[in-house]
Motif scaffolding. Structure first.
Motif, PDB file in Angstrom:
ATOM      1  N   ALA A   1      44.014  23.767  36.870  1.00 18.85           N
ATOM      2  CA  ALA A   1      44.756  25.561  36.797  1.00 18.85           C
ATOM      3  C   ALA A   1      43.585  25.951  35.471  1.00 18.85           C
ATOM      4  CB  ALA A   1      45.957  25.875  35.718  1.00 18.85           C
ATOM      5  N   HIS A   2      43.169  27.364  35.751  1.00 17.55           N
ATOM      6  CA  HIS A   2      42.502  27.627  34.965  1.00 17.55           C
ATOM      7  C   HIS A   2      43.313  29.739  33.761  1.00 17.55           C
ATOM      8  CE1 HIS A   2      38.163  25.574  35.709  1.00 17.55           C
ATOM      9  NE2 HIS A   2      39.491  25.529  36.520  1.00 17.55           N
ATOM     10  N   GLY A   3      43.430  29.131  33.377  1.00 21.68           N
ATOM     11  CA  GLY A   3      44.877  30.141  33.019  1.00 21.68           C
ATOM     12  C   GLY A   3      45.757  30.848  33.886  1.00 21.68           C
ATOM     13  N   PHE A   4      45.615  32.032  33.804  1.00 25.41           N
ATOM     14  CA  PHE A   4      46.144  33.126  34.490  1.00 25.41           C
ATOM     15  C   PHE A   4      45.837  32.848  36.106  1.00 25.41           C
ATOM     16  CE2 PHE A   4      46.768  34.741  30.191  1.00 25.41           C
ATOM     17  CZ  PHE A   4      48.446  34.350  29.543  1.00 25.41           C
ATOM     18  N   ASN A   5      44.568  32.402  35.774  1.00 22.18           N
ATOM     19  CA  ASN A   5      44.259  32.433  37.338  1.00 22.18           C
ATOM     20  C   ASN A   5      45.502  31.606  38.917  1.00 22.18           C
ATOM     21  OD1 ASN A   5      41.420  33.732  37.067  1.00 22.18           O
ATOM     22  ND2 ASN A   5      41.475  31.866  36.361  1.00 22.18           N
ATOM     23  N   THR A   6      45.507  30.685  38.280  1.00 23.31           N
ATOM     24  CA  THR A   6      46.667  29.596  39.194  1.00 23.31           C
ATOM     25  C   THR A   6      48.141  31.348  39.698  1.00 23.31           C
ATOM     26  OG1 THR A   6      46.009  27.762  38.554  1.00 23.31           O
ATOM     27  CG2 THR A   6      47.945  28.475  40.290  1.00 23.31           C
ATOM     28  N   LEU A   7      48.721  31.718  38.210  1.00 23.34           N
ATOM     29  CA  LEU A   7      49.855  32.936  38.511  1.00 23.34           C
ATOM     30  C   LEU A   7      49.507  34.088  38.752  1.00 23.34           C
ATOM     31  CD1 LEU A   7      52.173  34.322  37.282  1.00 23.34           C
ATOM     32  CD2 LEU A   7      51.321  35.324  35.545  1.00 23.34           C
ATOM     33  N   ILE A   8      47.649  34.673  39.458  1.00 26.74           N
ATOM     34  CA  ILE A   8      47.469  35.758  39.851  1.00 26.74           C
ATOM     35  C   ILE A   8      46.978  35.475  41.182  1.00 26.74           C
ATOM     36  CG2 ILE A   8      45.535  37.449  40.141  1.00 26.74           C
ATOM     37  CD1 ILE A   8      45.203  36.719  37.127  1.00 26.74           C
ATOM     38  N   HIS A   9      46.418  34.194  41.805  1.00 31.75           N
ATOM     39  CA  HIS A   9      46.496  33.901  42.953  1.00 31.75           C
ATOM     40  C   HIS A   9      47.729  33.462  44.159  1.00 31.75           C
ATOM     41  CE1 HIS A   9      43.907  31.349  46.708  1.00 31.75           C
ATOM     42  NE2 HIS A   9      45.065  30.796  46.477  1.00 31.75           N
ATOM     43  N   VAL A  10      48.866  33.033  43.654  1.00 32.88           N
ATOM     44  CA  VAL A  10      50.309  33.032  44.347  1.00 32.88           C
ATOM     45  C   VAL A  10      50.488  34.064  43.981  1.00 32.88           C
ATOM     46  CG1 VAL A  10      52.382  31.615  44.257  1.00 32.88           C
ATOM     47  CG2 VAL A  10      50.527  30.373  42.828  1.00 32.88           C
TER      48      VAL A  10
END
Length: 221
Positions: A64-73
């Motif tokens: 994970a890279h900070g919020f990037n996984t959340l944004i991608h999902v």
């Protein structure tokens, strides 16, 4: 409350994950719980369980890279509500998680009953936040960067994270079972979408959404 059929738990801390699972299984005996410990595993689980009712996401799982996984999902599975379950508890992190599409934020220090209550509220379509959080004094919006990251396809996002890991095009091609030419084509598309000229600049964009809060004091003992 609505009883979910499938809940995904993405967390690499076995003790916390086991405690959470035991509690949720006792209260949701008919629910199937699918576990993932890394971003790669989460991507595979999401493909197989794309109609899951809920995702419990630790922002700090490997890959994970900070919020990037959340944004991608949220971009690719907008119908799956996401609750961030994190050791980070500062106002900025909570605020940004909600800004980037989380339906709830549960600090890992939260007691089990409150965690279950938060999950129940989100499953009923509400947003759940820690007690006392007022949403004020958040950091400046990074929505433009978030939009750029969200515009990437799943394969492009995966390649971008591999860039961040320092993998060469040849290594990426081998891992993804594609040609180097395909990797280069994806790289060109990534650079265009992120408005950069090379992979170093692309990784810098990715890193803009890292979480910088020092929370080591929360892990002592």
């Amino acid at each position: 409350m609505f009883l979910p059929e499938n809940v995904i738990i993405a967390d690499d801390h076995p003790l916390f994950r086991q405690a959470l699972l035991e509690t949720l299984k006792s209260r949701m005996p008919q629910t199937q719980f699918i576990e993932a410990e890394t971003v790669k595993q989460l991507e595979e689980v999401l493909v197989e369980h794309s109609q899951a009712d809920l995702l419990l996401l630790d922002l700090n799982i490997p890959g994970a890279h900070g919020f990037n996984t959340l944004i991608h999902v949220r971009q690719h599975y907008p119908h799956i509500p996401v609750i961030v379950v994190s050791a980070y508890e500062d106002r900025d992190t909570i605020s940004q998680a909600i800004e980037y599409g989380a339906s709830g934020f549960i600090p890992k220090s939260t007691d089990i009953d409150s965690i279950f209550n938060g999950i129940s509220r989100v499953l009923m379509g509400e947003v759940w936040l820690p007690s006392g959080f007022d949403g004020k004094e958040s950091s400046p919006s990074k929505s433009q960067v978030a939009e750029q990251i969200a515009s990437l396809t799943q394969q492009q996002f995966k390649i971008l994270t591999m860039f961040a890991e320092g993998l060469l095009n040849k290594q990426i091609a081998y891992q993804l079972n594609v040609s180097e030419a395909t990797v280069k084509a994806h790289a060109t598309a990534i650079f265009r979408k992120l408005h950069v000229q090379n992979r170093t600049q692309a990784v810098l964009v990715l890193n803009q959404l890292e979480i910088t809060e020092d929370f080591s004091h929360q892990l002592n003992g």
